[in-house]
Enzyme design. Structure first.
Site, short mmCIF file in Angstrom:
data_model
loop_
_atom_site.label_atom_id
_atom_site.label_comp_id
_atom_site.label_asym_id
_atom_site.label_seq_id
_atom_site.Cartn_x
_atom_site.Cartn_y
_atom_site.Cartn_z
N PHE A 141 0.87 -1.18 0.00
CA PHE A 141 0.00 0.00 0.00
C PHE A 141 0.90 1.22 0.00
CE2 PHE A 141 -2.36 3.54 1.67
CZ PHE A 141 -3.54 3.46 0.94
N ASP A 226 9.70 2.89 1.55
CA ASP A 226 8.51 3.66 1.90
C ASP A 226 8.31 3.55 3.41
OD1 ASP A 226 5.99 4.61 2.49
OD2 ASP A 226 5.02 3.73 0.73
N LYS A 255 3.14 11.33 6.84
CA LYS A 255 2.37 11.14 8.07
C LYS A 255 2.98 11.83 9.28
CE LYS A 255 -0.05 7.00 6.49
NZ LYS A 255 -1.26 7.73 6.07
#
Length: 401
Positions: A141, A226, A255
């Site tokens: 994801f 990531d 984030k």
């Protein structure tokens, strides 16, 4: 109708139904706790998918944002501003890298990493134009743009969004042989999550990340990590890659970099990689804006103390010890994770992950389900041991029926 019902009905009537939130309407939050419009309190055990690593309303971050709000919030990259250089220098230093390309959201940063890898492949490695390939892992994801869902194996995220962007090869996560077989002279990068969050907090086999690093180095391929969810303290280290002593060629961050206050993301790499860009080839109006830089600078300063990484290590050991006592029984099939981050596979006999999440909500704990029967636990790193234990007690209560 109640205030909650009214708010939810209005949202359903006037917003696209691309999410299915739990039926709670948050009005305020502090630390690891949120309060809804009815005055009910909930323990936040999701932390905005790790965007809120430092808790709700963290005073250092709020003060940094407030001070910057009084000065200047946006210049665009048409002009310099006085927070930009310091932000780039401090973030590069934190990552052990040389250069930073700031964006806003995680998906933007992943898109930037893809573009960077391709440009590096053509300009530096010498791959023929239009032939660059990037290898990714199944069950990944990385975001929801059309390019990113093109290399997703999640049909819910991918279906009906074609035609899909070419140039990606998907291999099983954790399988070094498959990765080796997929590499060709036109491979420019391997893009991986060190821990797959949305897939259910999947930790790769020991030695996998080190193997990816060795293989990519030998074949002149970029290793892109990531760390949007796994990075910045969540797993007990600044970066999840550190658990195997691995330094990738490029970090993708987001984030928690914005502290849950503003969206901040970035690609961080060497001058040899990010130096391929020339003016006009990539950009973002809001990327690296003064407000974002001010907040991110405070995040970086907080991480440099090591306090939050230590908390994630100590509380994570406690979390996994307690969850481990539940694993293998009638209620919990398995538990995975690292640091203050766990995926808990619930027996389908007890209900779906959504149903378990709803029952926990009724007990004052907020988590999020994924892939049917899995719930994810990722509280803010500022949570107290007492609050964590209380949350785990509520989970035990739900599992006991």
């Amino acid at each position: 109708m109640s205030t909650t019902d009214t708010a939810i009905a209005s949202a359903e009537a006037h917003s696209a139904h691309n999410y299915h939130p739990l039926p709670v309407v948050v009005a305020s939050a502090d630390g690891a706790w949120m309060t809804d419009v009815e005055g009910r309190r909930y323990l936040d055990m999701l932390a905005g998918y790790s965007a809120l690593n430092f808790g709700h309303g963290n005073r250092r971050l709020i003060d940094a944002a407030r001070a910057q709000l009084e000065r200047v919030t946006l210049t665009s990259r048409a002009f310099h501003h006085d927070r930009f250089a310091d932000f780039c220098a401090r973030l590069a230093e934190l990552c052990g890298m040389e250069m930073v390309l700031p964006m806003n959201t995680g998906a933007e940063a992943v898109e930037t990493a893809v573009k960077t890898a391709r440009k590096w492949g053509y300009r530096v490695k010498g791959v023929p134009d239009g032939m660059a390939k990037i290898i990714v892992a199944a069950d990944n994801f990385h975001g929801r743009t059309t390019t990113i869902v093109s290399f997703s194996t999640d049909q819910e995220a991918r279906a009906d969004f074609g035609p899909y962007t070419p140039g990606f090869e998907i291999v099983p996560y954790g399988d070094l042989t498959a990765l080796s077989d997929a590499m060709t002279e036109n491979t420019v990068a391997v893009l991986m999550e060190p821990i797959q969050g949305e897939a259910g907090v999947l930790v790769p086999p020991p030695g996998y990340l080190a193997g990816v690093r060795e293989m990519t180095r030998e074949r002149d391929v970029l290793f892109i990590a990531d760390e949007i969810q796994s990075g910045l303290g969540r797993t007990g280290r600044t970066f999840a890659c550190e658990h195997e002593g691995v330094v990738p060629d490029m970090y993708v961050l987001g984030k928690a970099l914005g502290g849950g206050v503003v969206p901040v993301s970035a690609v961080v790499s060497s001058a040899a990689v990010l130096g391929v860009y020339r003016p006009g080839e990539h950009g973002s109006t809001f990327g690296g804006n003064p407000l974002a830089c001010a907040v991110a600078l405070e995040v970086i300063a907080m991480l440099r103390t090591g306090e939050f990484q230590q908390r994630a290590t100590e509380l994570g050991e406690h979390l996994h010890a307690e969850l481990g006592l539940l694993a293998g029984g009638d209620a919990v099939r398995s538990v995975r994770g690292r640091g203050l981050w766990a995926g808990v596979d619930i027996s389908p006999v007890l209900g779906t992950g959504r149903e378990i999440s709803e029952k926990l909500m009724e007990r004052g704990v907020l988590v999020k389900d994924t892939h049917g029967s899995t719930i994810r636990i990722a509280p803010p790193l500022v949570i107290s041991k007492e609050d964590l234990d209380w949350g785990l007690d509520q989970l035990r209560g739900v599992l006991a029926g």
